[in-house]
Design a protein around this motif. Structure first.
Motif, mmCIF file in Angstrom:
data_model
loop_
_atom_site.group_PDB
_atom_site.id
_atom_site.type_symbol
_atom_site.label_atom_id
_atom_site.label_comp_id
_atom_site.label_asym_id
_atom_site.label_seq_id
_atom_site.Cartn_x
_atom_site.Cartn_y
_atom_site.Cartn_z
ATOM 1 N N THR A 1 0.958 -1.096 0.095
ATOM 2 C CA THR A 1 -0.020 0.156 0.128
ATOM 3 C C THR A 1 0.972 0.981 0.128
ATOM 4 O OG1 THR A 1 -1.695 -1.086 1.036
ATOM 5 C CG2 THR A 1 -1.717 1.155 1.393
ATOM 6 N N LEU A 2 0.689 1.938 -0.912
ATOM 7 C CA LEU A 2 1.553 3.071 -1.258
ATOM 8 C C LEU A 2 0.765 4.577 -0.845
ATOM 9 C CD1 LEU A 2 4.365 4.333 -1.818
ATOM 10 C CD2 LEU A 2 3.868 4.181 -4.283
ATOM 11 N N LEU A 3 1.185 5.312 -0.241
ATOM 12 C CA LEU A 3 0.716 6.567 -0.070
ATOM 13 C C LEU A 3 1.551 7.918 -0.656
ATOM 14 C CD1 LEU A 3 -0.316 6.246 4.003
ATOM 15 C CD2 LEU A 3 -1.736 5.878 1.839
ATOM 16 N N GLY A 4 1.027 8.658 -0.992
ATOM 17 C CA GLY A 4 1.368 9.861 -1.690
ATOM 18 C C GLY A 4 0.859 11.197 -1.459
ATOM 19 N N ASP A 5 1.205 12.100 -1.932
ATOM 20 C CA ASP A 5 0.562 13.251 -1.769
ATOM 21 C C ASP A 5 0.491 14.367 -2.935
ATOM 22 O OD1 ASP A 5 2.777 14.961 -1.626
ATOM 23 O OD2 ASP A 5 2.264 15.241 0.599
ATOM 24 N N VAL A 6 -0.257 15.202 -3.181
ATOM 25 C CA VAL A 6 -0.529 16.102 -4.417
ATOM 26 C C VAL A 6 -1.058 17.239 -3.957
ATOM 27 C CG1 VAL A 6 -2.746 15.093 -5.078
ATOM 28 C CG2 VAL A 6 -1.199 16.228 -6.881
ATOM 29 N N GLU A 7 -0.445 18.392 -4.658
ATOM 30 C CA GLU A 7 -1.112 19.832 -4.402
ATOM 31 C C GLU A 7 -2.650 19.639 -4.379
ATOM 32 O OE1 GLU A 7 -0.891 24.404 -5.975
ATOM 33 O OE2 GLU A 7 0.716 22.799 -6.385
ATOM 34 N N ARG A 8 -3.367 20.513 -3.357
ATOM 35 C CA ARG A 8 -4.768 20.305 -3.451
ATOM 36 C C ARG A 8 -5.494 20.974 -4.589
ATOM 37 N NH1 ARG A 8 -5.634 23.023 1.199
ATOM 38 N NH2 ARG A 8 -5.882 21.143 2.358
ATOM 39 N N GLY A 9 -6.306 20.058 -5.155
ATOM 40 C CA GLY A 9 -7.050 20.231 -6.594
ATOM 41 C C GLY A 9 -6.106 20.036 -7.649
ATOM 42 N N ARG A 10 -5.001 19.479 -7.757
ATOM 43 C CA ARG A 10 -4.125 19.349 -9.011
ATOM 44 C C ARG A 10 -3.889 17.745 -9.308
ATOM 45 N NH1 ARG A 10 -0.745 23.607 -10.158
ATOM 46 N NH2 ARG A 10 -0.613 22.052 -12.427
ATOM 47 N N ALA A 11 -4.481 16.979 -8.793
ATOM 48 C CA ALA A 11 -4.423 15.423 -8.717
ATOM 49 C C ALA A 11 -4.980 15.259 -10.244
ATOM 50 C CB ALA A 11 -5.192 14.682 -8.074
ATOM 51 N N TRP A 12 -4.283 14.551 -11.116
ATOM 52 C CA TRP A 12 -5.023 14.019 -12.456
ATOM 53 C C TRP A 12 -6.109 12.922 -12.244
ATOM 54 C CZ3 TRP A 12 0.214 12.826 -15.500
ATOM 55 C CH2 TRP A 12 0.900 13.848 -15.640
ATOM 56 N N THR A 13 -7.177 12.538 -12.913
ATOM 57 C CA THR A 13 -7.964 11.403 -12.799
ATOM 58 C C THR A 13 -8.270 10.957 -14.255
ATOM 59 O OG1 THR A 13 -9.905 12.766 -13.062
ATOM 60 C CG2 THR A 13 -8.870 12.713 -10.884
ATOM 61 N N ARG A 14 -9.237 10.062 -14.160
ATOM 62 C CA ARG A 14 -9.467 9.417 -15.692
ATOM 63 C C ARG A 14 -10.775 10.186 -16.072
ATOM 64 N NH1 ARG A 14 -9.980 2.910 -14.180
ATOM 65 N NH2 ARG A 14 -7.852 2.952 -13.101
ATOM 66 N N TYR A 15 -11.200 11.317 -15.220
ATOM 67 C CA TYR A 15 -12.527 11.919 -15.667
ATOM 68 C C TYR A 15 -12.452 13.097 -16.525
ATOM 69 C CZ TYR A 15 -14.072 8.594 -12.074
ATOM 70 O OH TYR A 15 -14.267 7.487 -11.461
ATOM 71 N N GLY A 16 -11.429 13.782 -16.823
ATOM 72 C CA GLY A 16 -11.216 14.943 -17.394
ATOM 73 C C GLY A 16 -11.154 15.098 -18.897
ATOM 74 N N ALA A 17 -10.964 13.818 -19.686
ATOM 75 C CA ALA A 17 -10.785 13.942 -21.358
ATOM 76 C C ALA A 17 -12.060 14.721 -21.765
ATOM 77 C CB ALA A 17 -10.266 12.477 -21.619
ATOM 78 N N ARG A 18 -11.626 15.206 -22.917
ATOM 79 C CA ARG A 18 -12.537 15.755 -23.785
ATOM 80 C C ARG A 18 -12.387 15.532 -25.266
ATOM 81 N NH1 ARG A 18 -9.767 20.941 -21.216
ATOM 82 N NH2 ARG A 18 -8.231 19.600 -22.000
ATOM 83 N N PRO A 19 -13.582 15.470 -26.096
ATOM 84 C CA PRO A 19 -13.457 15.109 -27.441
ATOM 85 C C PRO A 19 -12.140 16.440 -28.088
ATOM 86 C CG PRO A 19 -15.666 15.296 -26.953
ATOM 87 C CD PRO A 19 -14.956 15.841 -25.568
ATOM 88 N N GLY A 20 -11.582 15.747 -28.751
ATOM 89 C CA GLY A 20 -10.405 16.594 -29.502
ATOM 90 C C GLY A 20 -9.064 16.658 -28.699
ATOM 91 N N ASP A 21 -8.940 16.020 -27.438
ATOM 92 C CA ASP A 21 -7.813 15.841 -26.886
ATOM 93 C C ASP A 21 -7.118 14.685 -27.539
ATOM 94 O OD1 ASP A 21 -8.221 17.801 -24.771
ATOM 95 O OD2 ASP A 21 -9.093 16.220 -23.326
ATOM 96 N N ARG A 22 -5.883 14.891 -27.439
ATOM 97 C CA ARG A 22 -4.822 13.896 -28.074
ATOM 98 C C ARG A 22 -4.360 12.950 -27.055
ATOM 99 N NH1 ARG A 22 -3.770 12.870 -32.385
ATOM 100 N NH2 ARG A 22 -1.590 13.227 -32.689
ATOM 101 N N VAL A 23 -4.429 11.672 -27.510
ATOM 102 C CA VAL A 23 -4.165 10.457 -26.969
ATOM 103 C C VAL A 23 -2.691 10.233 -27.026
ATOM 104 C CG1 VAL A 23 -4.540 8.053 -26.430
ATOM 105 C CG2 VAL A 23 -6.173 9.469 -26.983
ATOM 106 N N ALA A 24 -1.944 10.200 -25.870
ATOM 107 C CA ALA A 24 -0.372 9.911 -25.839
ATOM 108 C C ALA A 24 -0.351 8.729 -24.976
ATOM 109 C CB ALA A 24 0.298 11.130 -25.550
ATOM 110 N N VAL A 25 1.035 8.008 -25.284
ATOM 111 C CA VAL A 25 1.373 6.916 -24.386
ATOM 112 C C VAL A 25 3.067 7.243 -24.161
ATOM 113 C CG1 VAL A 25 -0.173 5.032 -24.945
ATOM 114 C CG2 VAL A 25 1.908 5.530 -26.432
#
Length: 363
Positions: A147-171
């Motif tokens: 179990t790994l704990l980390g932290d991120v600046e409040r409100g700056r975490a990435w999620t799976r929920y923000g992608a929009r039509p037109g965004d480019r997919v990268a790997v």
């Protein structure tokens, strides 16, 4: 002395608490750790203005990693990478880890300690430390969970929920190599030839993209992200479902990967049903190899890379940042407004559906 009369090798087995002391004796002391291993629980100091990020992952010997052919130190590092990659997908900074071990009677103390050293070493490279855990006995296969704990600046975490039509997919990296290594038998190979060693290394020594994620997050160009632990087709499906979008990938977007192509040839030879006669000796056609390369790239493969939805205005910035971090970044498609529809577009413009082929722990 004959092999028959040679005494059997005895395994060093400490008591539970002696083994715990050996496991914790040389652990690095992480930042923010007020009280580490040795008490009923760890005492940690969160940083103000930041949100806590938590993830967990487990390996079962013989399921997630092979029983033979992979050093315990490498298994520990790979287990760290599995968790670190989850935090990279959230643009989080790793801090503290808890390690649980289920060990059978056959488990060797030196093997266990070496595994934990590999884990702690890989975590320390990204600023995290083991602060506690648990040790238990199992009647089945050995297993280990972090179990790994980390932290991120409040409100700056990435999620799976923000992608929009037109965004480019990268790997990042070279998706498909880890799965190819397993299917081609390279993980358990003693000395794979140099031409496919990078494919083996994709499984044995994955590189979590923590530093790149932090830099991309600071640039503000990523709309959504997911860790590539199941394969592009499956993980892209998860991201699209979460964001309510679809995606079209371009079959010709990937650069040539000769090492993956050579591994694809090995996979075909290894998995081809046995047949007598000249047909069994015939080399696969270039088209068959290309199909296998595509299958390996899109299918089940726990590469621990990142799949990103990038603002099209930030594509050049993302490429420049990736180059600064010496991480390959490839733009492979575009998000669409067709929820749940994943397509692969060939050079002639024709499209075929992409099925959610990925690792499934229940199958």
């Amino acid at each position: 002395m004959s092999a028959r009369s040679r005494p059997a090798r005895t395994r060093r087995r400490r008591s539970e608490f002696d083994l715990i002391r050996a496991l914790t004796a040389k652990l690095p002391h992480g930042a923010g750790v007020l009280l580490g291993p040795g008490d009923d629980a760890a005492l940690l100091a969160p940083r103000p203005g930041r949100e806590l990020v938590a993830t967990t992952d487990a390996f079962v010997i013989g399921v997630h990693v092979p029983r033979i052919g992979m050093a315990p130190h490498a298994i520990g590092r790979r287990l760290a990478a599995a968790n670190l990659s989850d935090l990279a997908a959230m643009a989080a900074e790793p801090r503290w880890a808890l390690l649980s071990l289920g060990l059978s009677d056959a488990a060797d103390d030196a093997w266990t300690i070496d595994l934990e050293r590999g884990l702690a070493e890989a975590l320390a490279e990204h600023g995290a430390a083991v602060v506690g855990g648990n040790l238990t006995r199992t009647g089945g296969a050995d297993w280990m969970s972090v179990t790994l704990l980390g932290d991120v600046e409040r409100g700056r975490a990435w999620t799976r929920y923000g992608a929009r039509p037109g965004d480019r997919v990268a790997v990042t990296g070279h998706p498909g190599r880890a799965g190819a290594a397993m299917r081609a038998g390279l993980v358990v190979a003693r000395e794979p030839e140099a031409s496919v060693r990078v494919v083996r290394d994709a499984f044995v020594a994955p590189a979590p993209r923590i530093g790149l994620a932090h830099a991309l997050s600071a640039a503000g160009v990523v709309a959504a992200a997911i860790d590539l632990s199941d394969g592009i087709a499956g993980d892209l499906t998860h991201l699209c479902e979460a964001s309510g979008i679809g995606a079209t990938l371009d079959a010709d977007a990937w650069p040539d990967d000769p090492a993956l192509a050579r591994s694809a040839l090995r996979v075909i030879a290894r998995e081809r049903p046995g047949r007598a006669g000249s047909a069994a000796r015939r080399s696969p056609s270039p088209a068959a190899i290309a199909r296998m390369v595509r299958t390996l790239r899109l299918g089940a493969s726990d590469d621990y890379e990142l799949l990103l939805a990038v603002d099209p205005a930030g594509e050049a910035t993302a490429l420049a940042i990736a180059s600064e971090h010496h991480v390959p970044l490839t733009f492979i498609g575009t998000c669409t407004d067709a929820p749940g529809v994943l397509l692969l577009r060939d050079r002639d413009g024709s499209t075929t559906p992409i099925g959610p082929s990925s690792w499934d722990h229940r199958r």
